[in-house]
Design a protein around this motif. Sequence first.
Motif, PDB file in Angstrom:
ATOM      1  N   PHE A 193      -2.864  -7.107  -3.825  1.00 31.14           N
ATOM      2  CA  PHE A 193      -2.812  -6.761  -2.626  1.00 31.14           C
ATOM      3  C   PHE A 193      -2.707  -5.111  -2.874  1.00 31.14           C
ATOM      4  O   PHE A 193      -2.246  -4.437  -4.032  1.00 31.14           O
ATOM      5  CB  PHE A 193      -1.646  -7.245  -1.802  1.00 31.14           C
ATOM      6  CG  PHE A 193      -0.340  -7.016  -2.337  1.00 31.14           C
ATOM      7  CD1 PHE A 193       0.605  -5.983  -2.113  1.00 31.14           C
ATOM      8  CD2 PHE A 193       0.187  -8.071  -3.002  1.00 31.14           C
ATOM      9  CE1 PHE A 193       1.781  -5.822  -2.588  1.00 31.14           C
ATOM     10  CE2 PHE A 193       1.529  -8.110  -3.651  1.00 31.14           C
ATOM     11  CZ  PHE A 193       2.253  -6.908  -3.414  1.00 31.14           C
ATOM     12  N   ILE A 194      -3.192  -4.447  -1.618  1.00 35.09           N
ATOM     13  CA  ILE A 194      -3.014  -2.920  -1.656  1.00 35.09           C
ATOM     14  C   ILE A 194      -1.716  -2.392  -0.746  1.00 35.09           C
ATOM     15  O   ILE A 194      -0.624  -2.482  -0.946  1.00 35.09           O
ATOM     16  CB  ILE A 194      -4.283  -2.071  -1.147  1.00 35.09           C
ATOM     17  CG1 ILE A 194      -5.396  -2.685  -2.390  1.00 35.09           C
ATOM     18  CG2 ILE A 194      -4.055  -0.572  -1.529  1.00 35.09           C
ATOM     19  CD1 ILE A 194      -6.774  -2.339  -2.259  1.00 35.09           C
ATOM     20  N   ALA A 195      -2.070  -1.960   0.548  1.00 32.28           N
ATOM     21  CA  ALA A 195      -0.839  -1.664   1.253  1.00 32.28           C
ATOM     22  C   ALA A 195      -0.262  -2.975   1.519  1.00 32.28           C
ATOM     23  O   ALA A 195      -0.935  -3.692   2.194  1.00 32.28           O
ATOM     24  CB  ALA A 195      -1.440  -0.820   2.720  1.00 32.28           C
ATOM     25  N   PRO A 196       1.147  -2.972   1.332  1.00 29.40           N
ATOM     26  CA  PRO A 196       1.526  -4.255   1.405  1.00 29.40           C
ATOM     27  C   PRO A 196       2.061  -4.532   2.900  1.00 29.40           C
ATOM     28  O   PRO A 196       2.612  -3.840   3.909  1.00 29.40           O
ATOM     29  CB  PRO A 196       3.110  -3.989   0.591  1.00 29.40           C
ATOM     30  CG  PRO A 196       3.123  -2.561   0.556  1.00 29.40           C
ATOM     31  CD  PRO A 196       1.714  -1.911   0.631  1.00 29.40           C
ATOM     32  N   SER A 197       2.009  -5.943   3.170  1.00 30.35           N
ATOM     33  CA  SER A 197       2.235  -6.620   4.409  1.00 30.35           C
ATOM     34  C   SER A 197       3.954  -6.675   4.104  1.00 30.35           C
ATOM     35  O   SER A 197       4.426  -6.563   3.539  1.00 30.35           O
ATOM     36  CB  SER A 197       1.456  -7.779   4.657  1.00 30.35           C
ATOM     37  OG  SER A 197       1.916  -8.664   3.656  1.00 30.35           O
ATOM     38  N   PRO A 198       4.316  -7.137   5.377  1.00 27.21           N
ATOM     39  CA  PRO A 198       5.635  -7.546   5.649  1.00 27.21           C
ATOM     40  C   PRO A 198       5.927  -8.579   4.480  1.00 27.21           C
ATOM     41  O   PRO A 198       7.096  -8.524   3.578  1.00 27.21           O
ATOM     42  CB  PRO A 198       6.043  -8.100   6.813  1.00 27.21           C
ATOM     43  CG  PRO A 198       5.084  -7.214   7.755  1.00 27.21           C
ATOM     44  CD  PRO A 198       3.876  -7.056   6.666  1.00 27.21           C
ATOM     45  N   VAL A 199       5.092  -9.570   4.249  1.00 28.02           N
ATOM     46  CA  VAL A 199       5.329 -10.710   3.268  1.00 28.02           C
ATOM     47  C   VAL A 199       5.209 -10.200   1.792  1.00 28.02           C
ATOM     48  O   VAL A 199       6.208 -10.496   0.944  1.00 28.02           O
ATOM     49  CB  VAL A 199       4.367 -11.876   3.332  1.00 28.02           C
ATOM     50  CG1 VAL A 199       4.475 -12.784   2.337  1.00 28.02           C
ATOM     51  CG2 VAL A 199       4.746 -12.648   4.893  1.00 28.02           C
ATOM     52  N   LEU A 204       7.440  -7.557  -3.598  1.00 33.23           N
ATOM     53  CA  LEU A 204       7.723  -6.254  -4.218  1.00 33.23           C
ATOM     54  C   LEU A 204       9.262  -6.339  -4.602  1.00 33.23           C
ATOM     55  O   LEU A 204       9.728  -5.971  -5.444  1.00 33.23           O
ATOM     56  CB  LEU A 204       7.523  -5.044  -3.449  1.00 33.23           C
ATOM     57  CG  LEU A 204       5.849  -4.793  -3.427  1.00 33.23           C
ATOM     58  CD1 LEU A 204       5.530  -3.384  -2.624  1.00 33.23           C
ATOM     59  CD2 LEU A 204       5.358  -4.976  -4.885  1.00 33.23           C
ATOM     60  N   ASP A 205      10.150  -6.813  -3.327  1.00 41.58           N
ATOM     61  CA  ASP A 205      11.451  -7.114  -3.605  1.00 41.58           C
ATOM     62  C   ASP A 205      11.612  -7.659  -4.672  1.00 41.58           C
ATOM     63  O   ASP A 205      12.744  -7.518  -5.698  1.00 41.58           O
ATOM     64  CB  ASP A 205      12.105  -7.375  -2.138  1.00 41.58           C
ATOM     65  CG  ASP A 205      11.991  -6.492  -1.076  1.00 41.58           C
ATOM     66  OD1 ASP A 205      11.972  -5.498  -1.447  1.00 41.58           O
ATOM     67  OD2 ASP A 205      12.048  -7.033   0.120  1.00 41.58           O
TER      68      ASP A 205
END
Length: 564
Positions: A193-199, A204-205
């Motif tokens: 994925f590129i620009a991360p969605s909330p999910v 990333l967390d």
Amino acid sequence: MRAVWLVVAAAIAAALAAYLVLRAVGVQSLRATGRAERRFFIRLFYVGCRSSQLLYGDPFMRRNFFKRGEVAAFEIDVSNPESRDLKVSFSIAPADDPSRTLKVHEGVAKAGSVTRFSFEVDTSQLPPALYLVVAQVEGWGRFSSNTEPFRSTNLESYPWLLAVLDEPVRWETPSEGLPRLIVPEGFGVNIHFIAPSPVEERDLDMIAYAGFKLVRMDFFWHLVERERGVYDLSGYAALTEALRRRGLRPLYILDYGNPHYDGGLPPRSDEGRRAFASFARKAAEEIGAYALWEIWNEPNIAVFWKPQPNVADYVELAKAAAGAVKAACPSCVVLAPATSGVDVDFISRAALLRLLDWIDAVSVHPYRDSRPETALGDYEKLRAAVKGKTVVASEWGYPTAGRYGNVVDVWRQAQYVVRIYLVNLMAGVPLTIIYDWKDDGLSLDDSEHNFGLVSHHVRGPEWFLVKPAWYAVYNLNKRLAGFSPAGRLELGPGVYALRFEGPGPAKIVLWAEEGEREVELSVGAEKVKLARLFGLEEELEAPGGVLRLKVSGSPVIVELPTQP
């Protein structure tokens, strides 16, 4: 008429796919609880957290990982086809030693019906480790995963797990240059994925929580340059910033074709190469040396270099791109050629065309139909061909289901992922990227859906499950953060023992290539601490300062006593 049938077939296929997804998250059920049932089955639902949230504030998030102190909630359906009630008990047990059970709930499965059992586990009472959830059903046996018909997707077929987490892994890494041989500086994962969605922010967390420090992702030319000479890097800027906030460095792959040049194929014309080099220069100008840059992905196979691989064409493109990156950002690290496998022939021919003069490290993808340790011989052959140039492994993994690749079960995947990293550290390979961060789908037939360290995220409600491999990585990084490999100990054929030194007592990681081996290790004390693959800690006797133990394919960490 044929078109009508195609539409009908497509609608049926879509409905079936939706049904499987819904059933995977427990929305569909063959029988409601309490209804008459003539066959036995058992399945688990992850309810989520039933206490103040220490990790996430979403009470509807279905997860199997909990920070110590949270209360984990579960529901399990048991179908009893018999004419008598059946006793059922539920326990948890360390994944490292399933014989150590702790009962957490019990009840009765009513005759001829489906009974739903609900129970909670207070993780504040548990040492951080990975646990199995186990059901014992009178007359039917012991279960730690769903039975048929609830095993049609990978999400449904995973073992029932309770992952109890300690604090996240913390280690600050340099913001430029190649990673050092310090755990976990050079350890990373692939994402999609590129620009991360909330999910995806949660992804990333959890990548950062496990101690990974690198994230590899395609830097798609056709998405950046949709119009000739016009570049939009906003999505990658957002991803880079999201990574930076978490102490993660990107490894961006400059790839693939662009429909504006050479028909969308890998650039072969002078115009196409110049355009690709301009794209690479713009990327390096905008993102800079915080990222590592790789030139293309697996150009030695036709899947990624159509119509057929061509070493000379690839090297010309790589030289142009690497030169452009270095012109824009002299301190940027450039990797190539990212071959599928350790393709010594392709790399040797590229070296003759002077590819090595333009790059900082040689990248390979050491996939294989065997154990990770077999890569050691391949690295030796490769080093002879690249004349001392640093070698990195920018992609490598094992799927847990599917029809291609070296398919292993989830427990073997956990062993192999950790051993990939250990083997690379042993070989002086400073960068290891695991493929893949998460399962790309639910299919048990498509290997691409099953490389993940965590599950495919199903929506409505959201399911986010870690697989055993995630916990094995977290456990290793937590215990070795800041440590560097300091040599291999010889303990016999098929046994690997790697000494680590760092901020504290030295540690030795031991495992067997296959099967079990009995080893003797001089530790200089009568007792030592040992940590197993999934976090179980033990104190072992070492009479006369010699530790005798059996090692298997699951690496263990022995902490040596502090020297006076």
